[in-house]
Design a protein around this motif. Structure first.
Motif, short mmCIF file in Angstrom:
data_model
loop_
_atom_site.label_atom_id
_atom_site.label_comp_id
_atom_site.label_asym_id
_atom_site.label_seq_id
_atom_site.Cartn_x
_atom_site.Cartn_y
_atom_site.Cartn_z
N ARG A 87 0.79 -1.22 0.00
CA ARG A 87 0.00 0.00 0.00
C ARG A 87 0.83 1.28 0.00
O ARG A 87 0.36 2.31 -0.44
CB ARG A 87 -0.90 0.01 1.23
CG ARG A 87 -1.86 -1.14 1.26
CD ARG A 87 -3.26 -0.61 1.25
NE ARG A 87 -4.21 -1.70 1.30
CZ ARG A 87 -4.92 -2.08 0.26
NH1 ARG A 87 -4.78 -1.49 -0.88
NH2 ARG A 87 -5.77 -3.07 0.36
N ASN A 88 2.04 1.24 0.55
CA ASN A 88 2.80 2.48 0.68
C ASN A 88 4.28 2.24 0.41
O ASN A 88 4.70 1.11 0.19
CB ASN A 88 2.59 3.09 2.08
CG ASN A 88 2.90 2.09 3.18
OD1 ASN A 88 3.90 1.38 3.12
ND2 ASN A 88 2.05 2.01 4.19
N GLU A 89 5.04 3.31 0.42
CA GLU A 89 6.47 3.24 0.11
C GLU A 89 7.20 2.24 1.00
O GLU A 89 8.06 1.49 0.54
CB GLU A 89 7.08 4.65 0.27
CG GLU A 89 8.53 4.75 -0.14
CD GLU A 89 8.74 4.88 -1.64
OE1 GLU A 89 9.84 4.54 -2.09
OE2 GLU A 89 7.82 5.32 -2.34
N GLN A 90 6.86 2.22 2.29
CA GLN A 90 7.53 1.31 3.22
C GLN A 90 7.30 -0.15 2.83
O GLN A 90 8.20 -0.98 2.94
CB GLN A 90 7.06 1.55 4.65
CG GLN A 90 7.82 0.71 5.65
CD GLN A 90 7.45 1.01 7.09
OE1 GLN A 90 6.70 1.93 7.37
NE2 GLN A 90 7.98 0.23 8.01
N ASP A 91 6.09 -0.49 2.36
CA ASP A 91 5.81 -1.86 1.91
C ASP A 91 6.71 -2.24 0.73
O ASP A 91 7.22 -3.35 0.67
CB ASP A 91 4.34 -2.01 1.49
CG ASP A 91 3.38 -1.99 2.67
OD1 ASP A 91 3.83 -2.16 3.82
OD2 ASP A 91 2.18 -1.81 2.43
#
Length: 197
Positions: A87-91
């Motif tokens: 879902r996001n950059e960290q993923d």
């Protein structure tokens, strides 16, 4: 308080990450949780969400949702599973090097340059991070368009592998991204590019 906020506060307050909230027919409220991740912890042995973790979050959520008068019939708390959404950059940072499935918001069109179908939006490949002076952080997937191998089929060692293909993208261009649900019952396979979806 909104459902998203109530669930997020409860889940993060218990020390977990909220991955997804989904409402289904029949009043089912499905919450997906994961353990927090940091780049420092990446080198350690992976730890997964257990049944006890799900029970703990379920009990706390039932109380919080009752206080906030949220309408639902059944609550289901689970781990992200094999096809975990990104879902996001960290993923994306966390799962760099893994095989993922992506769906673009719009087809490739003229940018495909005849290498893939201009109408194609779905791809499966190995996730890689690209950093350059012009673009601080961009992502790409790398794959081979190999024909599917049938069970028991022998592959000639003389066969020339299909060429590697690369697709660069930004997170804004994606409709959906998930880990590819690949199961190998014979143990860990060597890292090879997966065929496209």
């Amino acid at each position: 308080m909104a459902l998203q906020q109530t669930v997020e506060q409860t889940v993060t307050g218990l020390g977990y990450d909220l991955v997804e909230i989904e409402r289904s027919a029949g009043g089912l409220l499905r919450i997906t949780i994961d353990l927090p991740w940091s780049p420092e912890a990446a080198s350690q042995t992976p730890v997964y969400v257990t049944v006890e973790d799900c029970e703990k979050v379920t009990r706390q959520l039932q109380f919080a949702l009752e206080v906030e008068d949220v309408d639902y019939r059944r609550l289901e708390v689970s781990s992200p599973g094999l096809d975990r959404p990104l879902r996001n950059e960290q993923d994306f940072v966390r799962f760099a090097g893994e095989i993922i499935d992506i769906t673009l918001k719009s087809p490739m069109g003229a940018a495909a340059g005849g290498l893939v179908s201009a109408n194609r939006k779905k791809f499966r490949g190995t996730l890689e991070r690209v950093e350059s002076a012009e673009v601080p952080a961009q992502w790409q997937i790398v794959w081979r368009d190999e024909p599917a191998v049938k069970p028991g089929q022998k592959i000639s060692k003389k066969r020339v592998p299909a060429p590697l293909q690369v697709l660069g993208f930004t997170l804004d261009e994606l409709r959906e991204a998930r880990l590819a649900p690949i199961v190998d019952f014979k143990g860990r396979a060597s890292s090879q590019e997966a065929p496209s979806a």
